[in-house]
Design an enzyme around this catalytic site. Structure first.
Site, mmCIF file in Angstrom:
data_model
loop_
_atom_site.group_PDB
_atom_site.id
_atom_site.type_symbol
_atom_site.label_atom_id
_atom_site.label_comp_id
_atom_site.label_asym_id
_atom_site.label_seq_id
_atom_site.Cartn_x
_atom_site.Cartn_y
_atom_site.Cartn_z
ATOM 1 N N HIS A 170 0.197 -1.009 0.328
ATOM 2 C CA HIS A 170 0.298 0.407 -0.919
ATOM 3 C C HIS A 170 0.681 1.533 -0.238
ATOM 4 O O HIS A 170 0.434 2.340 0.727
ATOM 5 C CB HIS A 170 -0.626 0.000 1.066
ATOM 6 C CG HIS A 170 -1.982 -1.287 1.294
ATOM 7 N ND1 HIS A 170 -2.878 -1.191 0.249
ATOM 8 C CD2 HIS A 170 -1.742 -2.136 1.550
ATOM 9 C CE1 HIS A 170 -3.770 -2.465 0.687
ATOM 10 N NE2 HIS A 170 -2.660 -2.823 1.531
ATOM 11 N N HIS A 220 -0.561 -10.715 2.022
ATOM 12 C CA HIS A 220 -1.947 -10.750 3.614
ATOM 13 C C HIS A 220 -2.451 -12.357 3.836
ATOM 14 O O HIS A 220 -3.733 -12.709 4.490
ATOM 15 C CB HIS A 220 -3.280 -10.261 2.878
ATOM 16 C CG HIS A 220 -2.993 -8.428 2.833
ATOM 17 N ND1 HIS A 220 -2.747 -8.091 4.326
ATOM 18 C CD2 HIS A 220 -3.133 -7.701 2.282
ATOM 19 C CE1 HIS A 220 -2.521 -6.314 3.729
ATOM 20 N NE2 HIS A 220 -3.122 -6.230 2.432
ATOM 21 N N CYS A 253 2.825 -14.030 4.033
ATOM 22 C CA CYS A 253 3.589 -13.557 5.116
ATOM 23 C C CYS A 253 3.380 -14.518 6.553
ATOM 24 O O CYS A 253 2.215 -15.373 6.721
ATOM 25 C CB CYS A 253 2.715 -11.910 6.225
ATOM 26 S SG CYS A 253 3.738 -12.267 8.022
ATOM 27 N N GLU A 268 -6.570 -10.255 4.702
ATOM 28 C CA GLU A 268 -6.545 -11.527 5.288
ATOM 29 C C GLU A 268 -7.458 -11.797 5.931
ATOM 30 O O GLU A 268 -7.053 -13.423 6.038
ATOM 31 C CB GLU A 268 -5.525 -10.638 6.478
ATOM 32 C CG GLU A 268 -4.935 -11.259 7.664
ATOM 33 C CD GLU A 268 -4.359 -10.812 8.902
ATOM 34 O OE1 GLU A 268 -3.355 -10.188 7.935
ATOM 35 O OE2 GLU A 268 -4.195 -11.437 9.868
ATOM 36 N N CYS A 320 0.288 -9.682 15.675
ATOM 37 C CA CYS A 320 2.234 -9.205 14.683
ATOM 38 C C CYS A 320 2.494 -7.954 15.970
ATOM 39 O O CYS A 320 1.767 -6.914 15.920
ATOM 40 C CB CYS A 320 1.782 -9.440 13.282
ATOM 41 S SG CYS A 320 2.942 -8.014 13.153
ATOM 42 N N SER A 351 -3.460 4.817 4.232
ATOM 43 C CA SER A 351 -2.489 4.033 4.766
ATOM 44 C C SER A 351 -2.937 3.698 5.809
ATOM 45 O O SER A 351 -2.700 4.730 6.798
ATOM 46 C CB SER A 351 -0.679 3.463 4.641
ATOM 47 O OG SER A 351 -0.669 3.341 5.783
ATOM 48 N N SER A 352 -3.768 3.008 7.029
ATOM 49 C CA SER A 352 -4.741 2.903 8.365
ATOM 50 C C SER A 352 -2.907 3.285 9.326
ATOM 51 O O SER A 352 -3.059 4.154 10.253
ATOM 52 C CB SER A 352 -5.365 2.302 8.869
ATOM 53 O OG SER A 352 -4.732 0.974 8.909
ATOM 54 N N ASN A 353 -2.701 2.577 9.382
ATOM 55 C CA ASN A 353 -1.338 2.254 10.186
ATOM 56 C C ASN A 353 -0.223 3.142 9.998
ATOM 57 O O ASN A 353 0.273 3.562 11.388
ATOM 58 C CB ASN A 353 0.303 0.886 10.323
ATOM 59 C CG ASN A 353 0.788 1.474 8.824
ATOM 60 O OD1 ASN A 353 1.696 1.714 9.130
ATOM 61 N ND2 ASN A 353 0.139 0.750 7.806
ATOM 62 N N SER A 396 4.899 0.210 5.378
ATOM 63 C CA SER A 396 4.562 -0.500 3.925
ATOM 64 C C SER A 396 5.433 1.013 3.439
ATOM 65 O O SER A 396 5.873 0.843 2.133
ATOM 66 C CB SER A 396 2.771 0.007 3.254
ATOM 67 O OG SER A 396 2.563 -0.739 3.643
HETATM 68 FE FE1 F3S Z 1 3.634 -9.946 8.527
HETATM 69 FE FE2 F3S Z 1 3.238 -8.788 10.160
HETATM 70 FE FE3 F3S Z 1 3.905 -6.966 8.028
HETATM 71 S S1 F3S Z 1 1.829 -10.126 10.152
HETATM 72 S S2 F3S Z 1 2.488 -8.317 7.236
HETATM 73 S S3 F3S Z 1 4.805 -8.903 9.303
HETATM 74 S S4 F3S Z 1 2.221 -6.645 9.894
#
Ligand code: F3S
Length: 288
Positions: free
Chosen positions: A41, A74, A96, A126, A191, A219-221, A263
């Site tokens: 993203h 995802h 991932c 995901e 994670c 990008s929400s994060n 990202s």
């Molecule tokens: Fe994997 Fe965590 Fe990134 S699940 S894709 S390392 S945010």
């Protein structure tokens, strides 16, 4: 002006791995490389990869016999994976490993005849992928209140989308306990990447006069990172590229913090740091 990077920033493990897998395929001369959904993203990184012949498709049906298809971090359902394997020349599976773990936990529980409750957003790719591993037994709930409407749960497994808040997960697990016919198996599959970036930004935000978060506006994060910085540093900005830095905002600034969403590629972060250093050097010029 001093430029300080947060302790944790930029690509998470899974995104970095996915980009590296695609880069390797590019280096080997594989063409055309098509990712099912955007690989990452970040518009600038997608553009860079686009120049190397990496494009995006929206469905497995768009993959033809020449295509090197990429499954992004995802993950996808087993059905989609099979479709891609049948149609494409080759499939690069960049799911991932943290997501793969959730998929396999759900699959195994379903094989044992158990129900699976996943705390997460049912519309997120995901989650759509995870449900595909246990389609008849899985419930995806956004929060604890949604557990109330579920039927009695058979020896349930409770897991989470990798990016949700711990508080939501714990509340869902507690709600499931009250709906289950046996003690649930609760596995925290969150994670730490998002949380680590936020904690590092928070730690730095109190020590700087201005803060730049590099990331996509959608990008929400990255948006969340900005909110974390703004709590302690009024002059916090979300930017996508160095051209968005306004030198006027840095007048009188002694220390500037930098972080980036999961990202955001390293090369873009370097460009921003370089631009900030240039502006800092210009501000340091004696005024005649
Ligand atoms: Fe994997 Fe965590 Fe990134 S699940 S894709 S390392 S945010």
């Amino acid at each position: 002006m001093e430029v300080l990077l947060a302790d944790e920033y930029g690509f998470c493990f899974g995104v970095e791995r996915a980009v590296e897998m695609v880069e390797e395929a590019v280096a080997e001369g594989a063409r055309p490389i098509r990712s099912l959904g955007p690989l990452i993203h970040n518009a600038q990184e997608m553009e860079r990869l686009g120049e190397k012949g990496v494009s995006t498709i929206d469905s497995p049906g768009e993959a033809d016999g020449d295509t090197i298809a990429v499954i992004r971090a995802h993950g996808v359902t087993p059905q989609v994976q099979r479709d891609l394997e049948q149609r494409a020349a080759q499939v690069i599976d960049a799911t991932c490993p943290f997501v793969t773990r959730v998929q396999h936990l759900a699959e195994r529980a379903a094989e044992q005849g158990r129900d699976v409750v996943v705390a997460g957003n049912p519309d997120h790719p995901e989650m759509i992928g995870v449900v595909g591993y246990a389609p008849n037994n899985t419930y995806v709930v956004r929060d604890a209140s949604e557990v109330a409407s579920l039927p009695t749960l058979r020896s349930p497994l409770v897991v989470s989308q990798t990016t949700i808040k711990l508080k939501t997960f714990l509340e869902v697990a507690e709600a499931v306990r009250q709906k289950a016919d046996a003690k649930p198996q609760v596995v925290n599959t969150i994670c730490s990447a998002t949380r680590d970036r936020q904690d590092a930004a928070r730690a730095l935000a109190g020590e700087v006069d201005a803060f730049y978060v590099i990331g996509g506006r959608h990008s929400s994060n990255s948006v969340k990172l900005l909110a974390v910085c703004q709590e302690q540093c009024e002059k916090s900005f979300l930017i996508e590229t160095p051209s968005e830095i306004d030198p006027g905002d840095l007048q009188g600034v002694g220390r500037v913090g930098v972080t980036a969403g999961a990202s955001t590629p390293d090369w873009l972060i370097k460009q921003v740091v370089q631009r900030l250093n240039e502006i800092g050097a210009a501000h340091a010029q004696p005024v005649h």
